[in-house]
Design a protein around this motif. Structure first.
Motif, mmCIF file in Angstrom:
data_model
loop_
_atom_site.group_PDB
_atom_site.id
_atom_site.type_symbol
_atom_site.label_atom_id
_atom_site.label_comp_id
_atom_site.label_asym_id
_atom_site.label_seq_id
_atom_site.Cartn_x
_atom_site.Cartn_y
_atom_site.Cartn_z
ATOM 1 N N SER A 1 0.839 -1.201 0.000
ATOM 2 C CA SER A 1 0.000 0.000 0.000
ATOM 3 C C SER A 1 0.871 1.247 0.000
ATOM 4 C CB SER A 1 -0.925 0.019 1.230
ATOM 5 O OG SER A 1 -1.903 -0.972 1.148
ATOM 6 N N GLY B 1 -7.554 4.119 -4.934
ATOM 7 C CA GLY B 1 -7.408 2.819 -5.568
ATOM 8 C C GLY B 1 -6.278 2.014 -4.954
ATOM 9 N N MET C 1 -6.758 -0.458 -2.101
ATOM 10 C CA MET C 1 -7.207 -1.810 -2.412
ATOM 11 C C MET C 1 -6.121 -2.836 -2.080
ATOM 12 S SD MET C 1 -9.449 -3.942 -3.507
ATOM 13 C CE MET C 1 -10.733 -2.949 -4.286
ATOM 14 N N GLY D 1 -10.375 -8.117 -10.193
ATOM 15 C CA GLY D 1 -9.432 -7.113 -10.683
ATOM 16 C C GLY D 1 -9.387 -7.053 -12.196
ATOM 17 N N LEU E 1 -9.362 5.842 -11.182
ATOM 18 C CA LEU E 1 -9.571 5.227 -9.871
ATOM 19 C C LEU E 1 -9.822 3.728 -9.999
ATOM 20 C CD1 LEU E 1 -10.110 5.415 -6.815
ATOM 21 C CD2 LEU E 1 -12.464 6.024 -7.352
ATOM 22 N N ASP F 1 -6.605 1.756 -11.276
ATOM 23 C CA ASP F 1 -5.596 1.691 -10.215
ATOM 24 C C ASP F 1 -5.982 0.645 -9.178
ATOM 25 O OD1 ASP F 1 -3.584 3.411 -10.997
ATOM 26 O OD2 ASP F 1 -4.533 5.179 -10.128
ATOM 27 N N GLY F 2 -7.240 0.675 -8.741
ATOM 28 C CA GLY F 2 -7.697 -0.307 -7.771
ATOM 29 C C GLY F 2 -7.640 -1.720 -8.318
ATOM 30 N N GLN G 1 -4.111 -3.135 -8.210
ATOM 31 C CA GLN G 1 -3.694 -3.539 -6.867
ATOM 32 C C GLN G 1 -4.304 -4.883 -6.488
ATOM 33 O OE1 GLN G 1 -1.530 -1.607 -6.933
ATOM 34 N NE2 GLN G 1 -2.565 0.139 -7.879
ATOM 35 N N ALA G 2 -5.566 -5.098 -6.857
ATOM 36 C CA ALA G 2 -6.203 -6.390 -6.575
ATOM 37 C C ALA G 2 -5.447 -7.525 -7.255
ATOM 38 C CB ALA G 2 -7.660 -6.366 -7.034
#
Length: 401
Positions: free
Chosen positions: A147, A266, A269, A289, A315, A318-319, A322-323
């Motif tokens: 993160s 995001g 996540m 994702g 947004l 980006d999220g 990360q997932a």
């Protein structure tokens, strides 16, 4: 009478937060240039294409560092390795700062390449967080550190825009160099000694990378998911500043940088994905994702003429990244705990190879076909990512792993 070995230290939350901050600084060094491309082009009197090439340079050099330097984490004392790498990365940022004073694109390129190669200190810290996590919480530890890394990537654009507005684009690199050097000193005091499990030579370590890729089918499939996913998002990273500074929006470096703040939501996540991974939900998180990645590019396509749609799309993608990324890391770190640095090197090299390909394709699509072509390229790479996820799921269900 058998001597008992001392218990392995467990990283506390304050140390994990410090590691997260360090990862954000290291990774952010490779993204400072993205909101500054227009200013760099004007100040150095170079074309948009030449300015955009620094994005690809940063990612290619980072990939080389991942391949040739991160495996050292399995053969050297990792705390000292992190310190050396971060100080060298700070040196690269100093070169980039000097390029603003001299007007030399060659110096900017050299600084970009040097900072990119040595900022892989972040990828020594991430598997270190997994190794020293409390039992049953490696996903949380990796998610927390990641993160910080991801927020650093996104916040670096905002910080770069603000500093550029205050003191010119090269100010970003001067400040980054000082902060990275100071953080290296703080980590040297906070991290436990982390010697390798067994002394091995560099040649043996490098040969084992190919063996791990050959022996671990799930490392191959998860590396493909990561590389394709980051390629998809890098299409956006390499072209967004040119779109937002262009005639449709006419935003300044500061305003473009502030756009990156939206993406921080995001990045959160990553922590959610880490907690889901600890509950055994990596597969569901990965599929979600990949689907969100495609939906994000639909919004970004509309964002060519609407700033609100652009913000929503950024947004979401980006999220989604990360997932994918945190789920991938939780899977691969469990494959061979004694070789986490090498496994991370294989995975992250593929990850950033995908990023460099995506940056090059994004720049080409923008210069050749504008934002519609860029959106089509992002969507196409998103479909490839979804295909890789389906392949991974099918292989797991057939118990090929």
């Amino acid at each position: 009478m058998t001597a008992t070995s001392p218990a392995q230290p467990i990283l506390k939350t304050p140390t994990l937060l410090l590691m997260a901050t360090a990862c954000g600084l290291c990774a952010g060094a490779n993204y400072f240039n993205q909101p500054l491309l227009n200013s760099m082009a004007q100040h150095l009197q170079i074309s948009d294409a030449k300015a955009s090439s620094t994005v690809t340079m940063a990612q290619v050099s980072y990939g080389l560092g991942l391949l040739f330097l991160v495996p050292l984490g399995d053969m050297l004392e990792r705390r000292r390795l992190v310190l050396v790498l971060m100080l060298l990365a700070a040196g690269g940022m100093l070169l980039s700062g000097l390029s603003g004073l001299t007007g030399s694109f060659a110096l900017l390129a050299a600084g970009t390449l040097m900072a990119g190669v040595f900022s892989v200190a972040a990828q020594v810290l991430v598997p270190m967080a997994a190794s020293f996590a409390a039992p049953g919480s490696s996903g949380r530890a990796v998610g927390l550190v990641m993160s910080g890394l991801l927020i650093g990537i996104l916040a670096s654009r905002s910080v770069a825009g603000i500093l550029s507005e205050l003191g010119g684009w090269s100010t970003v690199y001067w400040v980054g160099a000082v902060c990275t050097a100071l953080m290296a000193v703080m980590l040297a005091r906070a991290l436990p000694k982390a010697a390798p499990a067994a002394p091995v030579g560099y040649g043996e370590v490098m040969k084992s990378l190919a063996a791990l890729l050959r022996q671990q089918p799930r490392l191959r499939s998860r590396a493909l998911i990561g590389g394709a996913g980051f390629a998809t998002v890098s299409v956006l990273f390499s072209s967004m500043a040119l779109l937002l500074a262009g005639p449709n929006f006419q935003l300044s470096d500061l305003q473009i940088g502030l756009i990156g703040i939206v993406g921080i939501a995001g990045a959160l996540m990553a922590n959610v994905a880490g907690r889901l991974a600890d509950k055994g939900m990596e597969q569901a998180c990965t599929l979600a994702g990949a689907v969100l990645m495609l939906l994000g590019w639909l919004a970004l396509w509309q964002g060519g003429s609407s700033l609100w749609w652009f913000l929503v799309g950024m947004l979401v993608v980006d999220g989604a990244l990360q997932a994918l990324h945190i789920s991938n890391q939780n899977v691969i770190y469990a494959l061979a705990p004694q070789a986490r640095s090498r496994i991370n090197a294989v995975y992250m090299t593929t990850y950033f190879m995908g990023a460099s390909v995506g940056s090059a394709l994004g720049s080409w699509a923008w210069l050749s076909h504008g934002w519609n072509g860029t959106s089509l390229m992002g969507g196409l790479l998103g479909l490839i990512t979804l295909g890789a996820v389906i392949w991974d799921r099918a292989g797991r269900e057939l118990k090929n792993y």
